[in-house]
Design a protein around this motif. Structure first.
Motif, PDB file in Angstrom:
ATOM      1  N   ALA A  23       0.634  -1.163  -0.074  1.00  0.00           N
ATOM      2  CA  ALA A  23       0.072   0.049  -0.073  1.00  0.00           C
ATOM      3  C   ALA A  23       0.882   1.427   0.016  1.00  0.00           C
ATOM      4  CB  ALA A  23      -0.985   0.107   1.346  1.00  0.00           C
ATOM      5  N   GLY A  24       1.891   1.310   0.750  1.00  0.00           N
ATOM      6  CA  GLY A  24       2.965   2.222   0.798  1.00  0.00           C
ATOM      7  C   GLY A  24       3.573   2.625  -0.544  1.00  0.00           C
ATOM      8  N   LEU A  25       3.806   1.603  -1.416  1.00  0.00           N
ATOM      9  CA  LEU A  25       4.244   1.657  -2.809  1.00  0.00           C
ATOM     10  C   LEU A  25       3.282   2.352  -3.593  1.00  0.00           C
ATOM     11  CD1 LEU A  25       6.558   1.074  -5.083  1.00  0.00           C
ATOM     12  CD2 LEU A  25       5.496  -1.079  -5.143  1.00  0.00           C
ATOM     13  N   ILE A  26       2.015   1.717  -3.424  1.00  0.00           N
ATOM     14  CA  ILE A  26       1.088   2.178  -4.232  1.00  0.00           C
ATOM     15  C   ILE A  26       0.698   3.683  -4.096  1.00  0.00           C
ATOM     16  CG2 ILE A  26      -1.570   1.761  -4.855  1.00  0.00           C
ATOM     17  CD1 ILE A  26      -1.086  -1.183  -4.534  1.00  0.00           C
ATOM     18  N   CYS A  27       0.374   3.956  -2.772  1.00  0.00           N
ATOM     19  CA  CYS A  27       0.260   5.327  -2.421  1.00  0.00           C
ATOM     20  C   CYS A  27       1.461   6.343  -3.087  1.00  0.00           C
ATOM     21  CB  CYS A  27       0.030   5.413  -0.986  1.00  0.00           C
ATOM     22  SG  CYS A  27      -1.648   4.581  -0.258  1.00  0.00           S
ATOM     23  N   GLY A  28       2.520   5.703  -2.703  1.00  0.00           N
ATOM     24  CA  GLY A  28       3.552   6.579  -3.323  1.00  0.00           C
ATOM     25  C   GLY A  28       3.569   6.776  -4.741  1.00  0.00           C
ATOM     26  N   ILE A  29       3.156   5.932  -5.359  1.00  0.00           N
ATOM     27  CA  ILE A  29       3.200   5.956  -6.791  1.00  0.00           C
ATOM     28  C   ILE A  29       2.147   7.070  -7.238  1.00  0.00           C
ATOM     29  CG2 ILE A  29       2.823   4.867  -9.197  1.00  0.00           C
ATOM     30  CD1 ILE A  29       4.156   2.239  -7.968  1.00  0.00           C
ATOM     31  N   ILE A  30       0.899   6.944  -6.680  1.00  0.00           N
ATOM     32  CA  ILE A  30       0.040   7.807  -6.950  1.00  0.00           C
ATOM     33  C   ILE A  30       0.146   9.227  -6.477  1.00  0.00           C
ATOM     34  CG2 ILE A  30      -2.608   8.265  -6.199  1.00  0.00           C
ATOM     35  CD1 ILE A  30      -2.949   5.323  -6.304  1.00  0.00           C
ATOM     36  N   MET A  31       0.837   9.321  -5.385  1.00  0.00           N
ATOM     37  CA  MET A  31       1.006  10.575  -4.576  1.00  0.00           C
ATOM     38  C   MET A  31       2.252  11.249  -5.345  1.00  0.00           C
ATOM     39  SD  MET A  31      -1.245  11.903  -2.790  1.00  0.00           S
ATOM     40  CE  MET A  31      -2.616  11.269  -1.790  1.00  0.00           C
ATOM     41  N   GLY A  32       2.990  10.378  -5.941  1.00  0.00           N
ATOM     42  CA  GLY A  32       4.211  11.208  -6.722  1.00  0.00           C
ATOM     43  C   GLY A  32       5.634  11.259  -5.815  1.00  0.00           C
ATOM     44  N   ASP A  33       5.539  10.240  -4.611  1.00  0.00           N
ATOM     45  CA  ASP A  33       6.580  10.053  -3.838  1.00  0.00           C
ATOM     46  C   ASP A  33       6.791   8.800  -3.397  1.00  0.00           C
ATOM     47  OD1 ASP A  33       8.610  10.512  -2.005  1.00  0.00           O
ATOM     48  OD2 ASP A  33       7.510  12.240  -0.879  1.00  0.00           O
ATOM     49  N   VAL A  34       7.433   8.057  -4.229  1.00  0.00           N
ATOM     50  CA  VAL A  34       7.556   6.624  -4.086  1.00  0.00           C
ATOM     51  C   VAL A  34       8.420   6.142  -2.828  1.00  0.00           C
ATOM     52  CG1 VAL A  34       8.285   4.338  -4.957  1.00  0.00           C
ATOM     53  CG2 VAL A  34       7.056   6.056  -6.389  1.00  0.00           C
ATOM     54  N   GLY A  46       6.582   7.149   0.323  1.00  0.00           N
ATOM     55  CA  GLY A  46       5.489   6.111   0.367  1.00  0.00           C
ATOM     56  C   GLY A  46       6.128   4.767   0.894  1.00  0.00           C
ATOM     57  N   VAL A  47       7.059   4.263   0.465  1.00  0.00           N
ATOM     58  CA  VAL A  47       7.782   2.837   1.058  1.00  0.00           C
ATOM     59  C   VAL A  47       8.148   2.821   2.309  1.00  0.00           C
ATOM     60  CG1 VAL A  47       9.426   1.334   0.455  1.00  0.00           C
ATOM     61  CG2 VAL A  47       8.401   2.310  -1.389  1.00  0.00           C
ATOM     62  N   LEU A  48       8.763   4.121   2.590  1.00  0.00           N
ATOM     63  CA  LEU A  48       9.413   4.350   4.189  1.00  0.00           C
ATOM     64  C   LEU A  48       7.931   4.218   5.103  1.00  0.00           C
ATOM     65  CD1 LEU A  48      12.121   6.830   3.644  1.00  0.00           C
ATOM     66  CD2 LEU A  48      12.369   4.526   4.292  1.00  0.00           C
ATOM     67  N   LEU A  49       6.933   5.050   4.862  1.00  0.00           N
ATOM     68  CA  LEU A  49       5.864   4.867   5.659  1.00  0.00           C
ATOM     69  C   LEU A  49       5.407   3.333   5.508  1.00  0.00           C
ATOM     70  CD1 LEU A  49       4.152   8.380   4.642  1.00  0.00           C
ATOM     71  CD2 LEU A  49       5.696   7.820   6.641  1.00  0.00           C
ATOM     72  N   GLY A  50       5.163   2.793   4.217  1.00  0.00           N
ATOM     73  CA  GLY A  50       4.619   1.461   4.314  1.00  0.00           C
ATOM     74  C   GLY A  50       5.350   0.545   5.209  1.00  0.00           C
ATOM     75  N   VAL A  51       6.770   0.752   5.103  1.00  0.00           N
ATOM     76  CA  VAL A  51       7.483  -0.010   6.036  1.00  0.00           C
ATOM     77  C   VAL A  51       7.223  -0.005   7.659  1.00  0.00           C
ATOM     78  CG1 VAL A  51       9.847  -0.759   6.980  1.00  0.00           C
ATOM     79  CG2 VAL A  51       9.556  -0.403   4.535  1.00  0.00           C
ATOM     80  N   ALA A  52       7.043   1.308   7.989  1.00  0.00           N
ATOM     81  CA  ALA A  52       6.539   1.614   9.372  1.00  0.00           C
ATOM     82  C   ALA A  52       5.405   1.009   9.768  1.00  0.00           C
ATOM     83  CB  ALA A  52       6.713   3.002   9.632  1.00  0.00           C
ATOM     84  N   VAL A  53       4.442   1.097   8.978  1.00  0.00           N
ATOM     85  CA  VAL A  53       2.949   0.522   9.210  1.00  0.00           C
ATOM     86  C   VAL A  53       2.917  -0.911   9.216  1.00  0.00           C
ATOM     87  CG1 VAL A  53       0.552   0.629   8.323  1.00  0.00           C
ATOM     88  CG2 VAL A  53       2.076   2.880   8.593  1.00  0.00           C
ATOM     89  N   GLN A  54       3.706  -1.567   8.135  1.00  0.00           N
ATOM     90  CA  GLN A  54       3.651  -2.916   8.073  1.00  0.00           C
ATOM     91  C   GLN A  54       4.338  -3.415   9.319  1.00  0.00           C
ATOM     92  OE1 GLN A  54       3.064  -5.262   5.144  1.00  0.00           O
ATOM     93  NE2 GLN A  54       2.865  -6.208   6.970  1.00  0.00           N
ATOM     94  N   ALA A  55       5.272  -2.877   9.985  1.00  0.00           N
ATOM     95  CA  ALA A  55       6.093  -3.200  11.384  1.00  0.00           C
ATOM     96  C   ALA A  55       4.995  -3.441  12.328  1.00  0.00           C
ATOM     97  CB  ALA A  55       7.181  -2.789  11.453  1.00  0.00           C
ATOM     98  N   ALA A  56       4.136  -2.035  12.375  1.00  0.00           N
ATOM     99  CA  ALA A  56       3.271  -1.915  13.641  1.00  0.00           C
ATOM    100  C   ALA A  56       2.303  -3.020  13.562  1.00  0.00           C
ATOM    101  CB  ALA A  56       2.911  -0.546  13.294  1.00  0.00           C
ATOM    102  N   PHE A  57       1.927  -3.417  12.346  1.00  0.00           N
ATOM    103  CA  PHE A  57       0.833  -4.395  12.299  1.00  0.00           C
ATOM    104  C   PHE A  57       1.368  -5.570  11.796  1.00  0.00           C
ATOM    105  CE2 PHE A  57      -1.501  -0.445  11.743  1.00  0.00           C
ATOM    106  CZ  PHE A  57      -2.700  -0.759  12.377  1.00  0.00           C
ATOM    107  N   ILE A  58       2.435  -6.156  11.946  1.00  0.00           N
ATOM    108  CA  ILE A  58       2.827  -7.298  11.521  1.00  0.00           C
ATOM    109  C   ILE A  58       2.467  -8.559  12.119  1.00  0.00           C
ATOM    110  CG2 ILE A  58       5.007  -7.399  13.125  1.00  0.00           C
ATOM    111  CD1 ILE A  58       6.662  -8.375  10.384  1.00  0.00           C
ATOM    112  N   GLY A  95      -4.282   5.720   6.700  1.00  0.00           N
ATOM    113  CA  GLY A  95      -3.070   6.147   7.225  1.00  0.00           C
ATOM    114  C   GLY A  95      -2.169   6.698   6.305  1.00  0.00           C
ATOM    115  N   ILE A  96      -1.431   5.875   5.524  1.00  0.00           N
ATOM    116  CA  ILE A  96      -0.471   6.158   4.536  1.00  0.00           C
ATOM    117  C   ILE A  96      -0.784   7.346   3.634  1.00  0.00           C
ATOM    118  CG2 ILE A  96       1.141   5.254   2.764  1.00  0.00           C
ATOM    119  CD1 ILE A  96       1.000   2.473   4.368  1.00  0.00           C
TER     120      ILE A  96
END
Length: 269
Positions: free
Chosen positions: A42-53, A56-68, A88-89
């Protein structure tokens, strides 16, 4: 009206629908819930859509770790990971929030999303009853209308629209909070949000590590990454080699013990 932001919010909402557990279009839950629905993706996809990959990936890693270690027991869960990931992302990217604040927003979105998830279940029970009645009559078209079309419209409306609205209208709210609340509150949110990934990893370790002696491998990897090399690839290769060595040694010990057992049995005889 910010048309560009509206389009981006709608796209993220569509992906939040595609990642839902009830959405069948991406090879069922394999391509949907277990792939597109993961915060890292989701972080990768949101990053592509928002123009900041990168962000997006960094936020995705953090959220993934929180819900792992987020698991569902008997159909019961404490958070809805799809809303947490895309809501959230998406809010974090659109408002430029820090990683800790974004994780906090994801937890909030996941908790609120659980209410919407239960609403989906309630509404789908109506479609299921109608589909069952159609099946009893042999009405194939009625089954399709209720089991597929009706249920997927419900799923799309309750998943995509709230996420899109949250991202489009939430930018101003998040920016207002960030710019107006005291700095110590933002710092507290950042610190607490930063702790959640560590808690998620700790919960996962609690699930996977069955013997306390295995913790030595975790601490060895932590020390290697912190003081020797910051390369995750090198750490993964070394960990793989150690795993092979331990596996081979364990197999050899089992063989020796079995042979010793046979010898003892022969001596007894």
């Amino acid at each position: 009206m910010d048309v560009a932001l509206l389009v981006k919010a709608l796209l993220i909402g569509v992906f939040s629908y595609l990642g839902g557990i009830h959405t069948p279009w991406l090879a069922g839950i394999s391509g949907g819930y277990y792939t597109v629905g993961r915060p890292l993706v989701a972080g990768l996809i949101c990053g592509i859509i928002m123009g900041d990959v990168t962000q997006g990936v960094l936020l995705g890693v953090a959220v993934q770790a929180a819900f792992i270690a987020n698991v569902s027991t008997g159909g019961s869960t404490n958070s809805e990971i799809i809303y947490a990931a895309y809501g959230g992302i998406g809010l974090g990217l659109v408002s430029g929030a820090s990683t800790g604040v974004t994780v906090t927003l994801s937890v909030l979105c996941g908790s609120l999303g659980l209410i919407l998830y239960n609403l989906i279940m309630v509404v789908n029970s109506v479609w299921n009853s109608r589909a069952t009645a159609a099946a009893a009559k042999g009405d194939e078209k009625g089954m399709f209308r209720n089991h597929v079309i009706g249920a997927q419209i419900t799923n799309f409306v309750i998943r995509a629209i709230p996420v899109s609205i949250a991202i489009y209208s939430g930018k101003g709210f998040v920016n207002f909070v960030v710019n107006n609340v005291p700095d110590w509150i933002l710092h507290a949110m950042d610190v607490l949000g930063g702790m959640l990934p560590a808690i998620g990893v700790a919960l996962l370790m609690n699930l996977l590590i069955k013997e306390k002696s295995f913790l030595i491998y975790f601490f060895a990897g932590l020390i290697f990454y912190t003081f020797i090399s910051n390369s995750m690839i090198a750490l993964a290769v070394i960990a793989g080699l150690i795993a092979v060595i331990v596996y081979k040694a364990s197999g050899s010990n089992a063989t020796v013990e079995a042979a010793s057992s046979d010898i003892d049995d022969d001596e007894v005889i």
